[in-house]
Design an enzyme around this catalytic site. Structure first.
Site, mmCIF file in Angstrom:
data_model
loop_
_atom_site.group_PDB
_atom_site.id
_atom_site.type_symbol
_atom_site.label_atom_id
_atom_site.label_comp_id
_atom_site.label_asym_id
_atom_site.label_seq_id
_atom_site.Cartn_x
_atom_site.Cartn_y
_atom_site.Cartn_z
ATOM 1 N N ASP A 91 0.854 -1.198 0.000
ATOM 2 C CA ASP A 91 0.000 0.000 0.000
ATOM 3 C C ASP A 91 0.882 1.237 0.000
ATOM 4 O OD1 ASP A 91 -2.165 1.693 0.196
ATOM 5 O OD2 ASP A 91 -2.583 1.263 2.287
ATOM 6 N N GLU A 122 -3.131 10.449 0.475
ATOM 7 C CA GLU A 122 -4.295 9.550 0.392
ATOM 8 C C GLU A 122 -4.650 8.959 1.743
ATOM 9 O OE1 GLU A 122 -6.620 5.886 0.018
ATOM 10 O OE2 GLU A 122 -4.553 5.999 0.732
ATOM 11 N N GLU A 123 -3.630 8.690 2.548
ATOM 12 C CA GLU A 123 -3.878 8.018 3.827
ATOM 13 C C GLU A 123 -4.539 8.923 4.868
ATOM 14 O OE1 GLU A 123 -3.765 4.989 4.158
ATOM 15 O OE2 GLU A 123 -2.264 4.147 2.813
HETATM 16 ZN ZN LIG Z 1 -3.658 2.685 -0.332
#
Ligand SMILES: [Zn+2]
Length: 334
Positions: A91, A122-123
């Protein structure tokens, strides 16, 4: 460029949100050396998305998108015969590496209308995707978002609805409860009503689920607490309005609600011949509305992401390269 080698290289470079810059610079250099055209979407000092096309004149129809950032803490790279280990391995760096090899193969085979978008944040808040949305090239018809889906093409993603509920009361000595009003009791009643509510179900996306966390209230055994709070996070199968209605009804006039974040469920492109799954986790997808129709697929498992044993199988990386090439060719043919 070989995706397994790239994954190895990428995992060694920390890129914890919001410190993505060193990794973004590494990628930028890599594409410059390959003769591709890389440009930045500035977000803040030292923070930018990277957008890449094979050359200046290309107007991409299909874009592969992955995120630059990882969760904390950084985990050192390690490797055995089967897996690459380390923070970001599944990820999202194995995903990103597979996309890069696939894009290069596609161009070599004459499918040049391809682009790559690498986002920051994004996280945490998808700030990169939000900024990218206003920079979307008009030519883009499809964007394939890479997240660890065990190489399953995704048909839909649940939405989210996050709210904090706060109650207040009147403090008093706990020996004389009639003189006070317990904020915790009010909160417990609200939470019980939320838990008893029937959460909406969608035929495609399945059940809406709820996680209650961040409970606060009271700090002494012998004082009736005058404030209490809880965090509610729903994974939404139908619409956030349905969930909001449930929360408002449960809270009534007994407390206040602060909505922290919300995004609607997403449905994605279906491709004949692929078994398509559903994901409950979040991604940049809800924020990339101007990047054409969206798809999601990537190597690795979400159950390894964000853990202290994050890993990705090298076989899955190779499979993903092939899948990305095949899916892009299908999309170009549409
Ligand atoms: Zn991700």
């Amino acid at each position: 460029m070989n995706a397994v080698e790239l994954t190895r290289e990428f995992v060694k470079i920390p890129s914890l949100t919001p410190e993505e810059e060193a990794f973004a610079q590494h990628l930028e250099k890599l594409f410059e050396q390959a003769g591709w055209k890389a440009s930045r979407h500035e977000i803040a000092d030292n923070r930018w998305n990277l957008y890449v096309v094979p050359d200046d004149k290309i107007e991409p129809e299909v874009v592969f998108c992955a995120h630059l950032d990882t969760v904390a803490p950084f985990l050192e790279y390690d490797e055995d015969e089967e897996y690459i280990y380390g923070r970001g391995s599944c990820d999202d760096k194995g995903v990103m590496a597979s996309m890069i090899e696939a894009a290069i193969r596609l161009v070599a085979e004459g499918h040049t209308r391809i682009g790559l978008l690498f986002t920051v944040g994004e996280e945490v808040d998808s700030i990169g995707a939000k900024v990218a949305n206003d920079r979307a090239p008009g030519s883009v018809k499809y964007t394939l978002i890479g997240e660890p889906t065990e190489n399953t093409l995704i048909a839909g993603q649940k939405g989210i609805y996050i709210a904090e509920v706060t109650t207040s009361g009147k403090p008093a000595h706990s020996a004389y409860p009639a003189l006070g009003e317990s904020a915790v009791n009010k909160l417990l009643d609200i939470l019980e009503r939320v838990r008893q509510a029937e959460l909406p179900v969608d035929p495609g996306l399945g059940e809406t689920t709820l996680n209650i966390s961040k409970l606060t209230g009271g700090d002494r055994y012998n004082v009736i607490p005058d404030e209490a709070g809880a965090g509610l996070m729903f994974r939404v199968a139908t619409s956030t309005a349905d969930v909001e209605h449930i929360v408002r009804k449960a809270v009534g006039d007994q407390g206040t609600i602060e909505v922290i974040n919300r995004s609607e469920p997403q449905t994605m492109v279906r491709i004949p011949g692929y078994d398509q799954g559903i994901v409950a986790f979040g991604s940049d997808i809800p924020y990339l509305t101007k990047w054409g129709e969206r798809l999601m697929l990537g190597p690795g498992s979400i159950h390894d992401a964000h853990t202290d044993h994050e890993k990705i199988s090298k076989r899955a990386i190779r499979d993903a390269v092939r899948l990305y090439v095949d899916i892009a060719k299908y999309l170009f043919s549409q």
